[in-house]
Write a protein that holds these residues in place. Structure first.
Motif, PDB file in Angstrom:
ATOM      1  N   GLY A  71      42.583  24.968  38.675  1.00  0.00           N
ATOM      2  CA  GLY A  71      42.565  26.008  39.698  1.00  0.00           C
ATOM      3  C   GLY A  71      42.389  27.399  39.135  1.00  0.00           C
ATOM      4  O   GLY A  71      42.475  28.381  39.854  1.00  0.00           O
ATOM      5  N   ALA A  72      42.139  27.521  37.839  1.00  0.00           N
ATOM      6  CA  ALA A  72      42.057  28.839  37.226  1.00  0.00           C
ATOM      7  C   ALA A  72      40.780  29.589  37.571  1.00  0.00           C
ATOM      8  O   ALA A  72      40.593  30.691  37.109  1.00  0.00           O
ATOM      9  N   SER A  73      39.925  29.010  38.389  1.00  0.00           N
ATOM     10  CA  SER A  73      38.747  29.772  38.826  1.00  0.00           C
ATOM     11  C   SER A  73      39.207  31.032  39.544  1.00  0.00           C
ATOM     12  O   SER A  73      38.462  32.000  39.645  1.00  0.00           O
ATOM     13  N   CYS A  74      40.449  31.042  39.975  1.00  0.00           N
ATOM     14  CA  CYS A  74      41.034  32.207  40.660  1.00  0.00           C
ATOM     15  C   CYS A  74      41.115  33.425  39.759  1.00  0.00           C
ATOM     16  O   CYS A  74      41.195  34.542  40.244  1.00  0.00           O
ATOM     17  N   ILE A  75      41.137  33.222  38.433  1.00  0.00           N
ATOM     18  CA  ILE A  75      41.297  34.353  37.516  1.00  0.00           C
ATOM     19  C   ILE A  75      40.385  34.295  36.291  1.00  0.00           C
ATOM     20  O   ILE A  75      40.389  35.218  35.493  1.00  0.00           O
ATOM     21  N   LYS A  76      39.582  33.257  36.134  1.00  0.00           N
ATOM     22  CA  LYS A  76      38.869  33.095  34.865  1.00  0.00           C
ATOM     23  C   LYS A  76      37.774  34.122  34.610  1.00  0.00           C
ATOM     24  O   LYS A  76      37.333  34.276  33.478  1.00  0.00           O
ATOM     25  N   HIS A  77      37.341  34.877  35.617  1.00  0.00           N
ATOM     26  CA  HIS A  77      36.297  35.884  35.415  1.00  0.00           C
ATOM     27  C   HIS A  77      36.851  37.299  35.260  1.00  0.00           C
ATOM     28  O   HIS A  77      36.095  38.243  35.088  1.00  0.00           O
ATOM     29  N   VAL A  78      38.163  37.455  35.332  1.00  0.00           N
ATOM     30  CA  VAL A  78      38.781  38.767  35.153  1.00  0.00           C
ATOM     31  C   VAL A  78      38.599  39.169  33.693  1.00  0.00           C
ATOM     32  O   VAL A  78      38.798  38.354  32.791  1.00  0.00           O
ATOM     33  N   PRO A  79      38.209  40.429  33.417  1.00  0.00           N
ATOM     34  CA  PRO A  79      38.048  40.850  32.016  1.00  0.00           C
ATOM     35  C   PRO A  79      39.309  40.575  31.203  1.00  0.00           C
ATOM     36  O   PRO A  79      40.428  40.730  31.696  1.00  0.00           O
ATOM     37  N   GLU A  80      39.121  40.170  29.944  1.00  0.00           N
ATOM     38  CA  GLU A  80      40.247  39.750  29.104  1.00  0.00           C
ATOM     39  C   GLU A  80      41.292  40.839  28.889  1.00  0.00           C
ATOM     40  O   GLU A  80      42.462  40.546  28.677  1.00  0.00           O
ATOM     41  N   HIS A  81      40.901  42.107  28.935  1.00  0.00           N
ATOM     42  CA  HIS A  81      41.873  43.181  28.680  1.00  0.00           C
ATOM     43  C   HIS A  81      42.780  43.442  29.885  1.00  0.00           C
ATOM     44  O   HIS A  81      43.755  44.183  29.767  1.00  0.00           O
ATOM     45  N   VAL A  82      42.481  42.838  31.033  1.00  0.00           N
ATOM     46  CA  VAL A  82      43.306  43.022  32.233  1.00  0.00           C
ATOM     47  C   VAL A  82      44.244  41.821  32.378  1.00  0.00           C
ATOM     48  O   VAL A  82      43.775  40.697  32.520  1.00  0.00           O
ATOM     49  N   PRO A  83      45.548  42.033  32.326  1.00  0.00           N
ATOM     50  CA  PRO A  83      46.456  40.910  32.548  1.00  0.00           C
ATOM     51  C   PRO A  83      46.193  40.300  33.931  1.00  0.00           C
ATOM     52  O   PRO A  83      46.152  41.008  34.933  1.00  0.00           O
ATOM     53  N   ALA A  84      45.979  38.993  33.955  1.00  0.00           N
ATOM     54  CA  ALA A  84      45.661  38.304  35.215  1.00  0.00           C
ATOM     55  C   ALA A  84      46.514  37.064  35.338  1.00  0.00           C
ATOM     56  O   ALA A  84      46.763  36.370  34.356  1.00  0.00           O
ATOM     57  N   MET A  85      46.964  36.814  36.561  1.00  0.00           N
ATOM     58  CA  MET A  85      47.770  35.626  36.777  1.00  0.00           C
ATOM     59  C   MET A  85      47.615  35.107  38.196  1.00  0.00           C
ATOM     60  O   MET A  85      47.169  35.822  39.089  1.00  0.00           O
ATOM     61  N   ILE A  86      47.978  33.844  38.372  1.00  0.00           N
ATOM     62  CA  ILE A  86      48.005  33.201  39.681  1.00  0.00           C
ATOM     63  C   ILE A  86      49.475  33.143  40.090  1.00  0.00           C
ATOM     64  O   ILE A  86      50.301  32.570  39.377  1.00  0.00           O
ATOM     65  N   PHE A  87      49.794  33.758  41.221  1.00  0.00           N
ATOM     66  CA  PHE A  87      51.153  33.786  41.758  1.00  0.00           C
ATOM     67  C   PHE A  87      51.185  32.806  42.922  1.00  0.00           C
ATOM     68  O   PHE A  87      50.431  32.960  43.879  1.00  0.00           O
ATOM     69  N   GLU A  88      52.033  31.774  42.820  1.00  0.00           N
ATOM     70  CA  GLU A  88      51.990  30.694  43.804  1.00  0.00           C
ATOM     71  C   GLU A  88      53.377  30.175  44.136  1.00  0.00           C
ATOM     72  O   GLU A  88      53.860  29.218  43.536  1.00  0.00           O
ATOM     73  N   PRO A  89      54.053  30.795  45.126  1.00  0.00           N
ATOM     74  CA  PRO A  89      55.346  30.249  45.532  1.00  0.00           C
ATOM     75  C   PRO A  89      55.166  28.883  46.186  1.00  0.00           C
ATOM     76  O   PRO A  89      54.195  28.652  46.894  1.00  0.00           O
ATOM     77  N   PHE A  90      56.090  27.986  45.904  1.00  0.00           N
ATOM     78  CA  PHE A  90      56.067  26.643  46.483  1.00  0.00           C
ATOM     79  C   PHE A  90      56.891  26.641  47.760  1.00  0.00           C
ATOM     80  O   PHE A  90      58.074  26.970  47.736  1.00  0.00           O
ATOM     81  N   LEU A  91      56.251  26.290  48.864  1.00  0.00           N
ATOM     82  CA  LEU A  91      56.962  26.090  50.128  1.00  0.00           C
ATOM     83  C   LEU A  91      57.039  24.589  50.300  1.00  0.00           C
ATOM     84  O   LEU A  91      56.065  23.942  50.650  1.00  0.00           O
ATOM     85  N   ILE A  92      58.200  24.040  50.044  1.00  0.00           N
ATOM     86  CA  ILE A  92      58.299  22.625  49.743  1.00  0.00           C
ATOM     87  C   ILE A  92      58.325  21.687  50.940  1.00  0.00           C
ATOM     88  O   ILE A  92      57.758  20.628  50.888  1.00  0.00           O
TER      89      ILE A  92
END
Length: 182
Positions: A131-152
């Motif tokens: 699922g990292a297509s969500c952030i894989k194109h962000v320039p390397e010098h910019v901290p990038a992350m996927i934030f995903e709370p679990f609603l169980i």
């Protein structure tokens, strides 16, 4: 002034415009609610926020707003049950180069929203988590992350959808972002 890019995860032009559905709830709508609360909290504290929501992921991850950002967060919701009988959980996926930033976001979030478990996926530059297509194109010098709370479970969905739950998630995300920007 700090600048943060919040990506809505799913939206018009993305491969899955609505995101996941859980009963009558749609991921895109849940994310929109908590991101709205995060934007309000951040802008009231002097942080410039750029919102990305339409188009393919690779288009939303490029451009001067992203290149000059201090942080890029792709926002999602997960309904999976990774940890049985765990009422609150958060998934945070990031590149190894940005582990400290990610840990600060987790700590800030956890200071506002009580979580019993969390998942942090770590990946090298060529070994992104699923699922990292969500952030894989962000320039390397910019901290990038996927934030995903679990609603169980569906009982939790109705509580989170009530407003206070999603607003709390958004404020928790914003507090984590502020902590990471210090």
């Amino acid at each position: 002034m700090s600048c943060v890019v919040l990506d809505m995860g799913h939206g018009p032009g993305s491969t899955s415009p609505r995101g996941a559905t859980f009963g009558r709830f749609v991921e895109r709508d849940l994310v929109e609610d908590y991101v709205g609360a995060a934007i309000d909290y951040l802008t009231n504290r002097g942080v410039a926020v750029t919102l990305r929501r339409a188009g393919p992921y690779e288009d939303r991850q490029t451009g001067w707003q992203v290149d000059g950002a201090d942080l890029y967060v792709s926002c999602h919701v997960n309904s999976a049950d990774p940890l049985p009988r765990t009422p609150y959980a958060l998934g945070l996926y990031y590149h190894t180069a940005h582990a400290i930033t990610s840990a600060e976001i987790m700590a800030g979030f956890a200071s506002h929203v009580k979580i019993d478990r969390y998942l942090m996926g770590v990946a090298g530059s060529k070994d992104w988590p699923r699922g990292a297509s969500c952030i894989k194109h962000v320039p390397e010098h910019v901290p990038a992350m996927i934030f995903e709370p679990f609603l169980i479970n569906h009982d939790k969905h109705s509580r989170f959808r009530s407003g206070h739950g999603l607003e709390s998630i958004g404020v928790g995300l914003a507090k984590g972002i502020l902590r990471a920007l210090k």
